[in-house]
Write an enzyme that holds these catalytic residues in place. Structure first.
Site, short mmCIF file in Angstrom:
data_model
loop_
_atom_site.label_atom_id
_atom_site.label_comp_id
_atom_site.label_asym_id
_atom_site.label_seq_id
_atom_site.Cartn_x
_atom_site.Cartn_y
_atom_site.Cartn_z
N ALA A 66 -55.71 -59.44 -8.60
CA ALA A 66 -54.39 -59.48 -7.29
C ALA A 66 -53.98 -59.20 -6.86
O ALA A 66 -54.30 -57.54 -7.01
CB ALA A 66 -53.50 -60.65 -8.57
N GLY A 112 -57.09 -60.13 -12.16
CA GLY A 112 -57.33 -61.81 -11.76
C GLY A 112 -58.94 -62.10 -11.58
O GLY A 112 -58.97 -63.09 -11.70
N GLU A 115 -60.19 -63.23 -15.12
CA GLU A 115 -59.86 -63.80 -15.16
C GLU A 115 -60.09 -65.01 -13.89
O GLU A 115 -60.15 -66.41 -14.69
CB GLU A 115 -57.96 -63.91 -14.62
N GLU A 135 -54.70 -54.29 -15.42
CA GLU A 135 -52.82 -54.36 -15.64
C GLU A 135 -52.77 -53.38 -16.42
O GLU A 135 -51.04 -53.05 -15.63
CB GLU A 135 -52.49 -56.10 -16.20
N1 COA Z 1 -55.05 -55.91 -4.39
C1 COA Z 1 -54.93 -55.00 -3.37
N2 COA Z 1 -55.59 -54.22 -2.85
C2 COA Z 1 -56.94 -53.63 -3.43
C3 COA Z 1 -56.73 -54.47 -4.58
C4 COA Z 1 -55.79 -55.39 -5.25
N3 COA Z 1 -56.23 -55.64 -6.82
N4 COA Z 1 -57.52 -53.78 -4.78
C5 COA Z 1 -58.51 -52.86 -4.22
N5 COA Z 1 -57.67 -53.21 -3.44
C6 COA Z 1 -57.97 -52.45 -1.71
C7 COA Z 1 -57.50 -51.37 -1.45
O1 COA Z 1 -56.55 -51.37 -1.61
C8 COA Z 1 -58.14 -50.27 -0.42
O2 COA Z 1 -57.60 -51.38 0.87
P1 COA Z 1 -56.99 -49.97 2.05
O3 COA Z 1 -58.39 -48.78 2.15
O4 COA Z 1 -56.55 -50.11 2.88
O5 COA Z 1 -56.57 -48.68 1.54
C9 COA Z 1 -59.87 -51.73 -0.66
O6 COA Z 1 -59.34 -52.61 -1.36
C10 COA Z 1 -60.34 -50.94 -1.05
O7 COA Z 1 -60.18 -50.01 -2.32
P2 COA Z 1 -60.29 -48.84 -2.53
O8 COA Z 1 -59.10 -48.87 -4.01
O9 COA Z 1 -60.65 -47.91 -1.75
O10 COA Z 1 -61.82 -48.69 -3.16
P3 COA Z 1 -62.59 -47.86 -4.35
O11 COA Z 1 -64.10 -47.79 -4.74
O12 COA Z 1 -61.93 -46.43 -3.84
O13 COA Z 1 -62.07 -48.29 -5.73
C11 COA Z 1 -61.57 -50.34 -7.55
C12 COA Z 1 -62.68 -49.95 -6.11
C13 COA Z 1 -61.96 -51.45 -7.84
C14 COA Z 1 -62.02 -49.47 -8.77
C15 COA Z 1 -59.88 -50.19 -7.06
O14 COA Z 1 -59.76 -51.32 -5.89
C16 COA Z 1 -58.99 -50.71 -7.88
O15 COA Z 1 -58.67 -49.45 -9.07
N6 COA Z 1 -58.36 -52.07 -7.47
C17 COA Z 1 -57.11 -52.25 -8.23
C18 COA Z 1 -58.28 -52.98 -9.57
C19 COA Z 1 -56.65 -53.86 -10.25
O16 COA Z 1 -56.09 -52.72 -11.25
N7 COA Z 1 -56.63 -54.66 -10.21
C20 COA Z 1 -55.52 -56.02 -11.18
C21 COA Z 1 -54.91 -55.61 -10.60
S1 COA Z 1 -53.55 -56.82 -11.60
#
Ligand code: COA
Length: 260
Positions: A66, A112, A115, A135
């Site tokens: 999400a 999400g 999910e 989460e």
């Molecule tokens: N919500 C909003 N933005 C998200 C996102 C999310 N769940 N997951 C990734 N993004 C965005 C990042 O903020 C980034 O945006 P920016 O370039 O404007 O800063 C872009 O997507 C790329 O993500 P980034 O984190 O730079 O890539 P990465 O390769 O370093 O890491 C992940 C990849 C998936 C490990 C990392 O993005 C992450 O941990 N995301 C969240 C996962 C999460 O907790 N999901 C559950 C949400 S309830």
């Protein structure tokens, strides 16, 4: 409805729905959820569409969760509303769709994202995919059905561990515990999804929708799944598909199902 965050490509009865926010790793914001709801509802009504493949744009992510930026400042009531509306609008909606939905998990499926993949009727993954419900690392719990569907798919103990550790499964680990059915190189993922869809397309759409209903009944607390199966089984006898399927078998020919 105009779509800004998703793409739809339909060919030979199979619709491929691609979540298209690669710069945000296809994170599910409100607009994307609304577009997905509209797209699934539309595809369900289009008689020529018999199977749906759901995937993510780009090589990195199916859906990275999400959209955290949208709910970071929510109150208790807003948090509850977010989960309730999302579940109704998308996750439960997909699970109960009358047409088969295959998740082609092409990269990160987190929060999400996992999910959503779990709400689909089954999942296949590319070998770079990583899946988890992280989460609790954000101070929240899965709210789009993750605490319910993950234990259903992989068992309570494994689900508890994955949720509590905020860990990620590799695609192979996900296959070993039954979360995904197949793992293939990314370049082969959509072909595999289409090949499976083609096998589904040979069968009666009416019977498939009844099968989805009956299997889902097993996971609804207020429904007796065996009773639901009996009812759905009986209803098949009133369909043109049933007449065609049984007649074709007796006439030693391939059936032509009209989905009626
Ligand atoms: N919500 C909003 N933005 C998200 C996102 C999310 N769940 N997951 C990734 N993004 C965005 C990042 O903020 C980034 O945006 P920016 O370039 O404007 O800063 C872009 O997507 C790329 O993500 P980034 O984190 O730079 O890539 P990465 O390769 O370093 O890491 C992940 C990849 C998936 C490990 C990392 O993005 C992450 O941990 N995301 C969240 C996962 C999460 O907790 N999901 C559950 C949400 S309830």
């Amino acid at each position: 409805m105009n779509y800004d965050n998703i793409l739809i490509h339909s060919e030979n009865g199979i619709a491929t729905l691609t979540i298209n926010r690669p710069e945000k790793l296809n994170a599910l914001n409100k607009a994307t959820i609304a577009e997905l709801h509209n797209a699934f509802e539309t595809l369900e009504q289009q008689a020529e569409i018999r199977a749906i493949i759901l995937t993510g744009s780009g090589e990195k992510a199916f859906v990275a969760g999400a959209d955290i930026s949208e709910f970071a400042s929510f109150s208790v009531a807003e948090g509850e509303m977010l989960a309730a509306q999302g579940q109704e609008q998308l996750f439960d909606f997909v699970e109960n769709l009358k047409k088969p939905v295959i998740a082609a998990v092409n990269g990160f499926a987190l929060g999400g994202g996992l999910e959503l993949a779990m709400a689909c009727h089954f999942r296949i993954a590319s070998d770079n995919a990583k899946m988890g419900l992280p989460e609790v690392s954000l101070g929240v719990i899965p709210g789009y059905g993750g605490t319910q569907r993950l234990p259903q798919l992989i068992g309570k103990g494994k689900a508890m561990e994955l949720i509590m550790t905020a860990g990620m499964l590799t695609a192979e680990e996900a296959k070993t515990c039954g979360l995904v059915n197949y793992v293939v190189p990314q370049s082969e993922l959509l072909d595999l999804a289409k090949n499976i869809a083609v096998k589904i397309l040979r069968n009666s759409p009416m019977a498939i929708s009844k099968a989805i209903e009956a299997v889902n009944a097993n996971f609804k607390h207020d429904v007796d799944g065996f009773r639901a199966e009996i009812k759905a089984f009986g209803e098949c006898f009133g369909t043109e598909d049933f007449k065609e399927g049984t007649t074709a078998f007796l006439e030693k020919r391939k059936p032509t199902f009209l989905g009626k």
